[in-house]
Design a protein around this motif. Structure first.
Motif, PDB file in Angstrom:
ATOM      1  N   THR A   1       0.857  -1.176   0.000  1.00  0.00           N
ATOM      2  CA  THR A   1       0.000   0.000   0.000  1.00  0.00           C
ATOM      3  C   THR A   1       0.896   1.228   0.000  1.00  0.00           C
ATOM      4  O   THR A   1       1.682   1.427   0.919  1.00  0.00           O
ATOM      5  N   THR A   2       0.791   2.051  -1.044  1.00  0.00           N
ATOM      6  CA  THR A   2       1.636   3.242  -1.165  1.00  0.00           C
ATOM      7  C   THR A   2       0.825   4.488  -0.824  1.00  0.00           C
ATOM      8  O   THR A   2      -0.299   4.663  -1.290  1.00  0.00           O
ATOM      9  N   LYS A   3       1.419   5.339   0.019  1.00  0.00           N
ATOM     10  CA  LYS A   3       0.768   6.573   0.467  1.00  0.00           C
ATOM     11  C   LYS A   3       1.747   7.750   0.335  1.00  0.00           C
ATOM     12  O   LYS A   3       2.954   7.570   0.462  1.00  0.00           O
ATOM     13  N   PRO A   4       1.229   8.967   0.118  1.00  0.00           N
ATOM     14  CA  PRO A   4       2.097  10.141   0.150  1.00  0.00           C
ATOM     15  C   PRO A   4       2.486  10.467   1.590  1.00  0.00           C
ATOM     16  O   PRO A   4       1.709  10.245   2.520  1.00  0.00           O
ATOM     17  N   CYS A   5       3.706  10.972   1.760  1.00  0.00           N
ATOM     18  CA  CYS A   5       4.177  11.289   3.107  1.00  0.00           C
ATOM     19  C   CYS A   5       5.206  12.412   3.051  1.00  0.00           C
ATOM     20  O   CYS A   5       5.653  12.816   1.989  1.00  0.00           O
ATOM     21  N   ASN A   6       5.558  12.886   4.232  1.00  0.00           N
ATOM     22  CA  ASN A   6       6.642  13.846   4.391  1.00  0.00           C
ATOM     23  C   ASN A   6       7.720  13.149   5.201  1.00  0.00           C
ATOM     24  O   ASN A   6       7.450  12.646   6.289  1.00  0.00           O
ATOM     25  N   LEU A   7       8.941  13.093   4.653  1.00  0.00           N
ATOM     26  CA  LEU A   7      10.047  12.411   5.317  1.00  0.00           C
ATOM     27  C   LEU A   7      11.040  13.420   5.861  1.00  0.00           C
ATOM     28  O   LEU A   7      11.340  14.428   5.219  1.00  0.00           O
ATOM     29  N   SER A   8      11.538  13.137   7.061  1.00  0.00           N
ATOM     30  CA  SER A   8      12.607  13.943   7.649  1.00  0.00           C
ATOM     31  C   SER A   8      13.403  13.049   8.581  1.00  0.00           C
ATOM     32  O   SER A   8      12.949  11.974   8.960  1.00  0.00           O
ATOM     33  N   THR A   9      14.594  13.496   8.941  1.00  0.00           N
ATOM     34  CA  THR A   9      15.402  12.725   9.882  1.00  0.00           C
ATOM     35  C   THR A   9      15.253  13.334  11.268  1.00  0.00           C
ATOM     36  O   THR A   9      14.996  14.528  11.419  1.00  0.00           O
ATOM     37  N   LEU A  10      15.428  12.505  12.255  1.00  0.00           N
ATOM     38  CA  LEU A  10      15.307  12.931  13.645  1.00  0.00           C
ATOM     39  C   LEU A  10      16.689  13.265  14.166  1.00  0.00           C
ATOM     40  O   LEU A  10      17.638  12.531  13.931  1.00  0.00           O
ATOM     41  N   GLY A  11      16.822  14.384  14.849  1.00  0.00           N
ATOM     42  CA  GLY A  11      18.107  14.793  15.392  1.00  0.00           C
ATOM     43  C   GLY A  11      18.591  13.854  16.486  1.00  0.00           C
ATOM     44  O   GLY A  11      17.816  13.104  17.090  1.00  0.00           O
ATOM     45  N   ILE A  12      19.863  13.897  16.766  1.00  0.00           N
ATOM     46  CA  ILE A  12      20.466  12.998  17.759  1.00  0.00           C
ATOM     47  C   ILE A  12      19.892  13.254  19.151  1.00  0.00           C
ATOM     48  O   ILE A  12      19.583  12.306  19.877  1.00  0.00           O
ATOM     49  N   ASN A  13      19.726  14.510  19.534  1.00  0.00           N
ATOM     50  CA  ASN A  13      19.183  14.819  20.867  1.00  0.00           C
ATOM     51  C   ASN A  13      17.763  14.294  21.027  1.00  0.00           C
ATOM     52  O   ASN A  13      17.420  13.700  22.048  1.00  0.00           O
ATOM     53  N   ARG A  14      16.937  14.504  20.014  1.00  0.00           N
ATOM     54  CA  ARG A  14      15.543  14.042  20.076  1.00  0.00           C
ATOM     55  C   ARG A  14      15.482  12.513  20.029  1.00  0.00           C
ATOM     56  O   ARG A  14      14.649  11.905  20.698  1.00  0.00           O
ATOM     57  N   THR A  15      16.374  11.880  19.273  1.00  0.00           N
ATOM     58  CA  THR A  15      16.430  10.419  19.209  1.00  0.00           C
ATOM     59  C   THR A  15      16.745   9.843  20.584  1.00  0.00           C
ATOM     60  O   THR A  15      16.099   8.889  21.032  1.00  0.00           O
ATOM     61  N   ASN A  16      17.728  10.426  21.260  1.00  0.00           N
ATOM     62  CA  ASN A  16      18.072   9.962  22.609  1.00  0.00           C
ATOM     63  C   ASN A  16      16.929  10.198  23.595  1.00  0.00           C
ATOM     64  O   ASN A  16      16.716   9.411  24.504  1.00  0.00           O
ATOM     65  N   GLU A  17      16.196  11.292  23.412  1.00  0.00           N
ATOM     66  CA  GLU A  17      15.059  11.592  24.268  1.00  0.00           C
ATOM     67  C   GLU A  17      13.957  10.548  24.126  1.00  0.00           C
ATOM     68  O   GLU A  17      13.384  10.087  25.108  1.00  0.00           O
ATOM     69  N   LEU A  18      13.670  10.159  22.868  1.00  0.00           N
ATOM     70  CA  LEU A  18      12.568   9.232  22.604  1.00  0.00           C
ATOM     71  C   LEU A  18      12.936   7.765  22.820  1.00  0.00           C
ATOM     72  O   LEU A  18      12.133   6.979  23.302  1.00  0.00           O
ATOM     73  N   PHE A  19      14.153   7.378  22.425  1.00  0.00           N
ATOM     74  CA  PHE A  19      14.514   5.967  22.401  1.00  0.00           C
ATOM     75  C   PHE A  19      15.659   5.606  23.344  1.00  0.00           C
ATOM     76  O   PHE A  19      16.122   4.472  23.334  1.00  0.00           O
ATOM     77  N   GLY A  20      16.161   6.534  24.124  1.00  0.00           N
ATOM     78  CA  GLY A  20      17.323   6.254  24.962  1.00  0.00           C
ATOM     79  C   GLY A  20      18.576   6.351  24.112  1.00  0.00           C
ATOM     80  O   GLY A  20      18.594   7.027  23.096  1.00  0.00           O
ATOM     81  N   GLN A  21      19.636   5.681  24.499  1.00  0.00           N
ATOM     82  CA  GLN A  21      20.872   5.710  23.715  1.00  0.00           C
ATOM     83  C   GLN A  21      20.690   4.895  22.447  1.00  0.00           C
ATOM     84  O   GLN A  21      20.531   3.692  22.500  1.00  0.00           O
ATOM     85  N   ILE A  22      20.688   5.562  21.342  1.00  0.00           N
ATOM     86  CA  ILE A  22      20.575   4.884  20.051  1.00  0.00           C
ATOM     87  C   ILE A  22      21.540   5.566  19.098  1.00  0.00           C
ATOM     88  O   ILE A  22      21.604   6.786  19.031  1.00  0.00           O
ATOM     89  N   ASP A  23      22.334   4.783  18.413  1.00  0.00           N
ATOM     90  CA  ASP A  23      23.356   5.326  17.523  1.00  0.00           C
ATOM     91  C   ASP A  23      22.980   5.187  16.063  1.00  0.00           C
ATOM     92  O   ASP A  23      23.848   5.211  15.194  1.00  0.00           O
ATOM     93  N   LYS A  24      21.705   5.041  15.765  1.00  0.00           N
ATOM     94  CA  LYS A  24      21.274   4.865  14.383  1.00  0.00           C
ATOM     95  C   LYS A  24      20.455   6.063  13.951  1.00  0.00           C
ATOM     96  O   LYS A  24      19.824   6.725  14.769  1.00  0.00           O
TER      97      LYS A  24
END
Length: 103
Positions: A32-55
């Motif tokens: 199923t294909t849908k239109p979307c808006n893609l962006s990357t998550l910053g390192i600080n916000r990534t650590n906030e949401l997922f803990g220590q993550i290096d990806k």
């Protein structure tokens, strides 16, 4: 916000026995294909949401909530694993890229 990117949701169907053919039939994935808006998550916000993550985490925002079952998503032929779907807005997905684009 522009929704100029495309995301393909993939639900894999398991093989099943077809009594008419008398053999097992491989299930084909439902795409199923849908239109979307893609962006990357910053390192600080990534650590906030997922803990220590290096990806690198990619955020996909849809116009409307997507509530069907999903095994993984494809963006430009690259396979992504769903880390989390937003509880507040069901149209926001946090994705992690898989090194091999083939399943």
């Amino acid at each position: 916000m522009r929704f100029n990117d495309r995301i393909t949701f993939v639900k894999e169907i398991e093989s099943y026995y077809d009594p008419v053919k008398g053999e097992y039939v491989e299930g084909e994935p439902i795409l199923t294909t849908k239109p979307c808006n893609l962006s990357t998550l910053g390192i600080n916000r990534t650590n906030e949401l997922f803990g220590q993550i290096d990806k690198a985490v990619t955020v996909a925002r849809l116009q409307r909530p997507y509530k069907d079952q999903i095994d993984y998503v494809l963006i430009d032929g690259q396979k992504y694993r769903i880390l989390r779907q937003s509880d507040y807005r069901k149209g926001v997905f946090y994705l992690e890229g898989v090194s091999n684009g083939k399943s």
